[in-house]
Design an enzyme around this catalytic site. Structure first.
Site, PDB file in Angstrom:
ATOM      1  N   SER A 111       0.794  -1.281  -0.128  1.00 48.33           N
ATOM      2  CA  SER A 111      -0.234   0.027   0.070  1.00 48.33           C
ATOM      3  C   SER A 111       0.852   1.182  -0.037  1.00 48.33           C
ATOM      4  O   SER A 111       0.353   2.275  -0.451  1.00 48.33           O
ATOM      5  CB  SER A 111      -1.154   0.136   1.215  1.00 48.33           C
ATOM      6  OG  SER A 111      -0.187   0.099   2.402  1.00 48.33           O
ATOM      7  N   ARG A 161      -0.961  -9.686   0.706  1.00 46.64           N
ATOM      8  CA  ARG A 161      -0.497 -11.045   0.800  1.00 46.64           C
ATOM      9  C   ARG A 161      -0.930 -11.936  -0.500  1.00 46.64           C
ATOM     10  O   ARG A 161      -0.240 -12.785  -0.837  1.00 46.64           O
ATOM     11  CB  ARG A 161      -1.219 -11.897   2.035  1.00 46.64           C
ATOM     12  CG  ARG A 161      -2.852 -11.932   1.618  1.00 46.64           C
ATOM     13  CD  ARG A 161      -3.744 -12.529   3.019  1.00 46.64           C
ATOM     14  NE  ARG A 161      -5.030 -12.404   2.554  1.00 46.64           N
ATOM     15  CZ  ARG A 161      -5.884 -11.519   2.687  1.00 46.64           C
ATOM     16  NH1 ARG A 161      -5.398 -10.163   3.028  1.00 46.64           N
ATOM     17  NH2 ARG A 161      -7.208 -11.642   2.734  1.00 46.64           N
ATOM     18  N   GLU A 246      -5.695 -14.493   7.693  1.00 50.35           N
ATOM     19  CA  GLU A 246      -6.292 -13.455   6.991  1.00 50.35           C
ATOM     20  C   GLU A 246      -7.469 -14.017   6.099  1.00 50.35           C
ATOM     21  O   GLU A 246      -8.303 -13.351   5.859  1.00 50.35           O
ATOM     22  CB  GLU A 246      -5.445 -12.779   6.114  1.00 50.35           C
ATOM     23  CG  GLU A 246      -4.208 -11.798   7.232  1.00 50.35           C
ATOM     24  CD  GLU A 246      -3.272 -11.230   6.274  1.00 50.35           C
ATOM     25  OE1 GLU A 246      -3.697 -10.086   5.840  1.00 50.35           O
ATOM     26  OE2 GLU A 246      -2.054 -11.423   6.458  1.00 50.35           O
ATOM     27  N   HIS A 262      12.654 -29.228  20.799  1.00 48.09           N
ATOM     28  CA  HIS A 262      13.328 -28.931  22.218  1.00 48.09           C
ATOM     29  C   HIS A 262      12.227 -28.352  23.078  1.00 48.09           C
ATOM     30  O   HIS A 262      12.758 -27.651  24.011  1.00 48.09           O
ATOM     31  CB  HIS A 262      14.640 -28.306  21.847  1.00 48.09           C
ATOM     32  CG  HIS A 262      15.437 -28.977  20.917  1.00 48.09           C
ATOM     33  ND1 HIS A 262      16.356 -29.836  21.549  1.00 48.09           N
ATOM     34  CD2 HIS A 262      15.678 -28.997  19.518  1.00 48.09           C
ATOM     35  CE1 HIS A 262      17.132 -30.307  20.550  1.00 48.09           C
ATOM     36  NE2 HIS A 262      16.481 -29.965  19.441  1.00 48.09           N
ATOM     37  N   LYS A 354      -5.845  -0.221  11.335  1.00 47.52           N
ATOM     38  CA  LYS A 354      -5.043   0.950  10.608  1.00 47.52           C
ATOM     39  C   LYS A 354      -6.094   2.120  10.595  1.00 47.52           C
ATOM     40  O   LYS A 354      -5.322   3.293  10.848  1.00 47.52           O
ATOM     41  CB  LYS A 354      -4.791   0.382   9.206  1.00 47.52           C
ATOM     42  CG  LYS A 354      -3.710  -0.925   9.054  1.00 47.52           C
ATOM     43  CD  LYS A 354      -3.413  -1.084   7.591  1.00 47.52           C
ATOM     44  CE  LYS A 354      -2.346  -2.122   7.629  1.00 47.52           C
ATOM     45  NZ  LYS A 354      -2.148  -2.488   6.196  1.00 47.52           N
TER      46      LYS A 354
END
Ligand code: PA5
Length: 362
Positions: A111, A161, A246, A262, A354
């Site tokens: 964007s 994305r 998303e 681990h 946003k």
């Protein structure tokens, strides 16, 4: 109500019914995903303007957030076995302390208006780093224009994305102009062929019985997906998690072998394991030590998970293998969104955050 409670047979019908998909996928995400190979072909030709050459850097820093950082992860994974220059993917405000005049910073924001990435670009300018912008517009484009900085300009109108091709392939060109070859031309060609094959094998026209992404979405059902990759494919596991969040608006967890052996391995003995679905991202080129760990993991925790799926990378070079798994994750999250009855395109809560950030105090 969405489709959460549908029985198995009904869900299969949904994914093979174009009208049922179209009812949920109102923004035609399926067409964008189907065009991903074409996007990547176009992206291979994108170059920074004004162009290089750039000075060979001490470190490459790819600064970006979310979908715009994903190309950096892919770059770093491809470079790990080939490049003698470190690649840092920086997600956040500013830049790490090491950034100085010998660093190349690539600020990636689809964007062009992402606060953290703008802050990183500003820090790069203040510290005298070489700076290249990758953006479709916004304030990052304005900053590049004002200072005559090199800029790669992908086409707009996509969700970040879903613009991964545009945000990844130009990074290869930028690094090449700085004397750093991460992926050879023949390997790019192979990756594009593999993506063509994936688009055909995973698209909505391919019935569930022969479609790995539809089958995986169905297998997941309501369980929480937990995706594990190996040393190379760990970055893709994280990409699956973010695509699931998303696109399908669902929680997922991601981890990497051998590290999870681990610590996280212990969580699979707990009572919630039955509500989780294990997904192993396998790679024919993975080291034998890692293959053995996947086999042992399956023996030790496969029985406690609600379900286990194993998917395999396609192709020979790392870039093809990684992109093949990314394509499978994109389609799987798309079909899961359809099964859940949620629009895979929109991200309303992310947008709301946003909007408030831009409207309110920092
Ligand atoms: O996929 C998304 O929409 C997000 O993850 C964005 O990529 C992220 O919020 C950053 O925005 P941009 O890519 O425009 O810099």
């Amino acid at each position: 109500m969405g489709t959460h409670d549908q029985p198995e047979r009904e869900r299969a019908v949904t994914l093979d019914d174009p009208a049922a998909i179209a009812r949920v996928d109102t923004h035609r995400t399926r067409e964008v995903l189907a065009a991903f190979p074409a996007q990547c072909r176009q992206a291979v030709a994108l170059r920074p303007e004004p162009g290089g050459p750039f000075v060979r850097p001490r470190t490459v820093i790819v600064a970006g957030m979310g979908g715009s950082a994903a190309g950096g992860d892919l770059l770093a994974a491809c470079a790990s076995e080939r490049l003698d220059v470190p690649i840092l993917v920086h997600r956040g405000y500013g830049l790490p302390a090491l950034a100085g005049q010998r660093e190349l910073v690539v600020a990636v924001s689809y964007s062009g208006d992402t606060a953290e990435t703008l802050s990183a670009a500003q820090a790069a300018l203040e510290r005298g780093c070489a700076l290249v912008a990758v953006t479709a517009g916004g304030r990052l484009a304005a900053l590049a224009a004002a200072r005559n900085l090199p800029r790669v300009t992908p086409p707009g109108q996509l969700m970040p994305r879903m613009a991964l091709g545009y945000l990844f392939f130009p990074l290869l060109a930028i690094l090449k102009a700085a004397e750093l070859t991460v992926v050879k031309d023949g390997e790019v060609d192979e990756a594009l062929e593999v993506l063509d094959a994936q688009a055909d094998a995973l698209g909505p026209a391919r019935p569930t019985v022969a479609n790995e992404a539809k089958r995986l979405a169905q297998a997941l059902g309501e369980r929480l997906p937990v995706i594990y990759g190996g040393p190379l494919t760990g970055a893709v596991a994280y990409r699956w998690k973010t695509d699931l969040a998303e696109n399908a608006k669902t929680f997922a967890a991601a981890g990497t072998l051998p590290e999870m052996n681990h610590n996280e391995i212990e969580a699979w003995g707990g009572p919630l394991a039955r509500e989780r679905h294990l997904i192993f991202l396998r790679d024919h080129e993975e080291p034998s030590e890692i293959a053995r760990r996947f086999a042992l993991l399956r023996e030790l925790i496969g029985g406690t998970a609600g379900g286990t799926s194993e998917v395999w990378a396609r192709g020979t070079a790392s870039v093809a293998r990684l992109l093949s798994l990314i394509a499978l994750g994109q389609w799987t999250s798309f079909y899961l969104a359809v099964l859940r009855g949620v629009d895979p395109w929109s991200v309303p809560t992310l947008d709301a955050l946003k909007a408030r950030l831009h409207g309110g105090p920092p």
